[in-house]
Write a protein that holds these residues in place. Structure first.
Motif, PDB file in Angstrom:
ATOM      1  N   ARG A  14       0.728  -1.311  -0.128  1.00  0.00           N
ATOM      2  CA  ARG A  14      -0.128   0.035   0.134  1.00  0.00           C
ATOM      3  C   ARG A  14       0.748   1.255   0.093  1.00  0.00           C
ATOM      4  NH1 ARG A  14      -4.175   0.324   4.613  1.00  0.00           N
ATOM      5  NH2 ARG A  14      -2.606  -0.013   5.603  1.00  0.00           N
ATOM      6  N   ARG A  16       0.638   5.654   0.400  1.00  0.00           N
ATOM      7  CA  ARG A  16      -0.038   6.534   1.099  1.00  0.00           C
ATOM      8  C   ARG A  16       0.465   7.898   1.311  1.00  0.00           C
ATOM      9  NH1 ARG A  16       2.005   4.018   5.414  1.00  0.00           N
ATOM     10  NH2 ARG A  16       3.022   5.173   6.595  1.00  0.00           N
ATOM     11  N   GLY A  45       4.314   7.165   2.369  1.00  0.00           N
ATOM     12  CA  GLY A  45       4.649   6.113   2.781  1.00  0.00           C
ATOM     13  C   GLY A  45       4.243   4.866   2.186  1.00  0.00           C
ATOM     14  N   ASN A  47       3.790   0.379   2.822  1.00  0.00           N
ATOM     15  CA  ASN A  47       3.277  -0.459   3.559  1.00  0.00           C
ATOM     16  C   ASN A  47       3.497  -1.792   3.057  1.00  0.00           C
ATOM     17  OD1 ASN A  47       1.632  -2.423   5.247  1.00  0.00           O
ATOM     18  ND2 ASN A  47       1.998  -0.726   6.887  1.00  0.00           N
ATOM     19  N   ALA A  55       4.598  -6.786   9.085  1.00  0.00           N
ATOM     20  CA  ALA A  55       4.381  -5.970   8.142  1.00  0.00           C
ATOM     21  C   ALA A  55       5.372  -4.909   8.232  1.00  0.00           C
ATOM     22  CB  ALA A  55       2.918  -5.100   8.292  1.00  0.00           C
ATOM     23  N   ASP A  57       6.726  -0.853   7.269  1.00  0.00           N
ATOM     24  CA  ASP A  57       6.262   0.281   6.925  1.00  0.00           C
ATOM     25  C   ASP A  57       7.617   1.421   6.767  1.00  0.00           C
ATOM     26  OD1 ASP A  57       3.247   1.891   6.655  1.00  0.00           O
ATOM     27  OD2 ASP A  57       4.885   3.202   7.375  1.00  0.00           O
ATOM     28  N   GLU A  59       8.434   5.246   5.809  1.00  0.00           N
ATOM     29  CA  GLU A  59       7.585   6.757   5.658  1.00  0.00           C
ATOM     30  C   GLU A  59       8.795   7.839   5.639  1.00  0.00           C
ATOM     31  OE1 GLU A  59       3.778   7.894   7.651  1.00  0.00           O
ATOM     32  OE2 GLU A  59       5.346   9.020   8.728  1.00  0.00           O
ATOM     33  N   ARG A  84       9.113   0.979  10.337  1.00  0.00           N
ATOM     34  CA  ARG A  84       8.369   0.636  11.560  1.00  0.00           C
ATOM     35  C   ARG A  84       8.061  -1.138  10.986  1.00  0.00           C
ATOM     36  NH1 ARG A  84       2.807   2.995  11.290  1.00  0.00           N
ATOM     37  NH2 ARG A  84       2.025   1.158  10.089  1.00  0.00           N
ATOM     38  N   ARG A  96       4.498  -2.976  17.790  1.00  0.00           N
ATOM     39  CA  ARG A  96       5.254  -2.491  16.575  1.00  0.00           C
ATOM     40  C   ARG A  96       6.531  -1.876  17.294  1.00  0.00           C
ATOM     41  NH1 ARG A  96       4.756   3.487  16.006  1.00  0.00           N
ATOM     42  NH2 ARG A  96       4.178   4.428  18.032  1.00  0.00           N
TER      43      ARG A  96
END
Lengths: 179, 42
Positions: A14, A16, A45, A47, A55, A57, A59, A84, A96
């Motif tokens: 994804r 964003r 970002g 993901n 997951a 991530d 950013e 992350r 996280r």
């Protein structure tokens, strides 16, 4: 903005973007300190949810802060990037780990240096450095709660020709929001 | 899942923090607006 595209079974990428506008005031600090500020930020970002219960991530963003009560008003921009990792620990609980790096783009304005030395939380002011956080989040039916423990290594803006002040700190935060 | 199209998202938040140091304590109040656009694919 969140763009989604399924790559293969169980794996999803994804992209964003997010815009933030905020205003911060210090009601118990004398008005003469002129510490109130406004922020504008834009972040991009990506993901990636893996087949594993994990997951990733990534950013990056730019933020502009304006101390509008200073005379003249001062704008101070910085860039950040963060990575992350998150994974579920149960049906409604997640863990996280986050690390981020921040670069102050225009340190050194005298008025801002006086704020740094005023006793306000220096983490809110001008700094370059690393931040590492670990957090637990739990989703209820109507509420989301989280507990975060973080470590911050910050190097603050300094006057030209002098050494920057260096701080390390531990931070904890408990947050609760209605869904 | 199973739907597609654009969705505009916005959130208003309020945050209060109290910080203490060897000098004194102070409060900080932040009001923020976040906005984003979501594209859902089926």
């Amino acid at each position: 903005m969140v763009l989604g595209a399924r790559r293969r079974q169980g794996e999803r990428l994804r992209l964003r973007s997010q815009f933030l506008a905020s205003a911060t005031s210090f009601p118990s600090v004398p008005d003469s300190l002129d510490a109130d500020y406004r922020d504008l930020s834009l972040a991009l970002g990506a993901n990636l949810a893996l087949d594993l219960p994990l997951a990733l991530d990534l950013e990056s963003g730019v933020q502009l802060r304006r101390y509008r009560d200073l005379d003249p008003p001062v704008d101070t921009p910085w860039l950040w990037t963060s990575l992350r990792l998150s994974r579920p620990l149960g049906e409604r609980t997640g863990l996280r780990l986050l690390t981020s790096r921040r670069w102050q783009l225009a340190p050194g304005a005298d008025d801002l240096l006086s704020l740094t030395e005023s006793g306000l939380d220096p983490g809110e002011l001008l700094w370059d450095g690393w931040q590492v956080e670990a957090g637990l989040q739990r989703l209820g039916r109507r509420w989301r709660s989280s507990l975060t423990v973080g470590w911050l290594a910050a190097e603050y803006a300094a006057e030209p020709g002098s050494s920057a002040r260096h701080d390390e700190s531990l931070q904890t935060a408990l947050a609760c929001s209605r869904i | 899942m199973g739907t597609k199209g654009w969705q505009l998202q916005a959130a208003l938040e309020g945050n209060w923090r109290r910080t203490s140091s060897s000098l004194a304590y102070y409060d900080a109040i932040t009001r923020s607006l976040t906005a984003g656009l979501t594209l859902r694919t089926p």
